[in-house]
Design an enzyme around this catalytic site. Structure first.
Site, PDB file in Angstrom:
ATOM      1  N   ASP A  82       0.868  -1.180   0.000  1.00 32.47           N
ATOM      2  CA  ASP A  82       0.000   0.000   0.000  1.00 32.47           C
ATOM      3  C   ASP A  82       0.904   1.228   0.000  1.00 32.47           C
ATOM      4  OD1 ASP A  82      -2.038   1.868   0.399  1.00 32.47           O
ATOM      5  OD2 ASP A  82      -3.124   0.577   1.799  1.00 32.47           O
ATOM      6  N   ASP A  93      -3.286   7.354  -3.524  1.00 32.69           N
ATOM      7  CA  ASP A  93      -3.184   6.192  -2.633  1.00 32.69           C
ATOM      8  C   ASP A  93      -3.521   4.958  -3.471  1.00 32.69           C
ATOM      9  OD1 ASP A  93      -3.399   4.428  -0.483  1.00 32.69           O
ATOM     10  OD2 ASP A  93      -5.059   5.484   0.499  1.00 32.69           O
ATOM     11  N   HIS A 152     -12.076   5.602   1.342  1.00 32.60           N
ATOM     12  CA  HIS A 152     -12.165   6.880   2.065  1.00 32.60           C
ATOM     13  C   HIS A 152     -12.009   8.043   1.112  1.00 32.60           C
ATOM     14  CE1 HIS A 152      -7.723   6.689   1.654  1.00 32.60           C
ATOM     15  NE2 HIS A 152      -7.916   5.400   1.818  1.00 32.60           N
ATOM     16  N   HIS A 160      -7.441  10.162   5.352  1.00 34.96           N
ATOM     17  CA  HIS A 160      -8.721   9.499   5.630  1.00 34.96           C
ATOM     18  C   HIS A 160      -9.786  10.518   5.991  1.00 34.96           C
ATOM     19  CE1 HIS A 160      -5.863   6.090   6.390  1.00 34.96           C
ATOM     20  NE2 HIS A 160      -6.696   5.575   5.516  1.00 34.96           N
ATOM     21  N   GLU A 185     -10.951   0.692  -1.971  1.00 34.52           N
ATOM     22  CA  GLU A 185      -9.987  -0.366  -1.657  1.00 34.52           C
ATOM     23  C   GLU A 185     -10.665  -1.625  -1.130  1.00 34.52           C
ATOM     24  OE1 GLU A 185      -7.052   0.574   1.371  1.00 34.52           O
ATOM     25  OE2 GLU A 185      -8.119   2.398   1.915  1.00 34.52           O
ATOM     26  N   GLU A 278      -6.398  -1.248  -4.742  1.00 35.86           N
ATOM     27  CA  GLU A 278      -6.838   0.122  -4.445  1.00 35.86           C
ATOM     28  C   GLU A 278      -6.434   1.097  -5.541  1.00 35.86           C
ATOM     29  OE1 GLU A 278      -4.984   1.893  -0.949  1.00 35.86           O
ATOM     30  OE2 GLU A 278      -6.586   3.372  -0.776  1.00 35.86           O
TER      31      GLU A 278
HETATM   32 CO    CO Z   1      -6.351   3.956   1.203  1.00 34.69          CO
END
Ligand code: CO
Length: 293
Positions: A82, A93, A152, A160, A185, A278
């Site tokens: 990640d 992200d 998010h 977030h 994600e 994600e």
């Molecule tokens: Co994330």
């Protein structure tokens, strides 16, 4: 919103994600791979938006190498990488799952769920519809979505924020809005479909800056505030600037005073294997997936 910054962050994180695929190999060091990925982000002109996470097998998320991490990738591992990059606070992200064993279907389940969710991503889509398609897709592969982990929103220097993008139908009928930046994600597992709080991760985030009496803590707090703002960071990063004694004392006291929040490592409740995929997307009629190459 600075679209150009988002696109740049997205391009850098996508290139870094491809680079990461080559580093995660049986017998390789997790710490070394993590630091090479973080260096790559900087070489490409970005900054890590959080410490690179490499969570293995039943650990769903929030495992980042510690300073003396001895983890070696093993035959059979499923490694979730990640990665976050920011340009002036605009964050991209992304995550992939790398298979060092026999978990192709589990990974395919998370990836397909992400593809299906992205197809629905446009202004006016109800939030629960995203969760529902993720849930149905993963269940279609014979696995469970992890229902207490979710995507998010992303805002300047904040990883977030609202809206919460569920991995199940949570009956949230609020609508996606034009120019929202969201990360979707999906997590898929052969376990219970729940994560629990595990050990402390040494990943922290500045919650509320207030005056501190200790000079040592103040020095480290000022550094955190200046370098990371409200973005997650970890002890390993601080140990490149300060010595172990001062960092440990400061982190402990700042956490105790409620100034820092420390994340927990997140294992699956039944120790099921967990996969993840994600992307970060700008919500538009023609959505912009900034973490695609
Ligand atoms: Co994330």
């Amino acid at each position: 919103m600075n679209i150009e910054d988002y696109k740049r962050a997205g391009k850098i994180v996508a290139e870094t994600r491809e680079y990461a695929k080559k580093l995660v190999k049986i017998g390789g060091s997790l710490l070394e791979a993590t630091e090479m990925i973080e260096q790559k982000i900087i070489q490409l002109g970005g900054k890590p938006a959080f410490p690179v996470d490499m969570s293995i097998n039943n650990i769903a998320a929030h495992y980042s190498a510690t300073i003396n991490d001895k983890t070696i990738f093993q035959d059979g591992n499923l490694v979730k990488v990640d990665i976050g990059v920011h340009i002036n606070g605009s964050i991209a992200d992304t995550a992939i799952s790398i298979d060092l064993g026999n978990n192709k279907d589990l990974i395919k389940a998370a990836e397909t769920a992400l593809d299906e969710a992205v197809k629905l991503t446009k202004p006016g889509t109800k939030i629960f519809e995203i969760g529902q398609v993720i849930q149905e897709t993963i269940q279609g592969f014979g696995f469970s979505p992890v229902r207490n982990l979710s995507g998010h929103g992303l805002e300047l220097y904040k990883v977030h924020t609202k809206p919460n993008i569920p991995n199940i139908n949570n009956h949230d009928d609020s609508l996606l809005k034009e120019d929202q930046v969201i990360a979707i994600e999906p997590f898929a597992t052969d376990g219970a479909g729940l994560i629990i709080d595990g050990k402390p991760s040494e990943i922290y985030e500045l919650l509320n800056k207030k005056p501190v009496r200790s000079q040592g803590s103040r020095k480290i707090l000022d550094f955190i505030d200046k370098e990371y703002k409200s973005l997650p960071f970890n002890k390993r990063w601080l140990l490149k600037k300060f010595n172990n004694m001062e960092v440990t004392l400061a982190l402990n006291s700042l956490e105790r005073e409620g100034i820092l929040h420390q994340y927990s490592i997140l294992p699956e409740k039944n120790n099921g294997i967990v996969s993840q995929a994600e992307h970060t997307i700008i919500v538009r009629d023609n959505p912009i997936i900034i973490t695609n190459i």
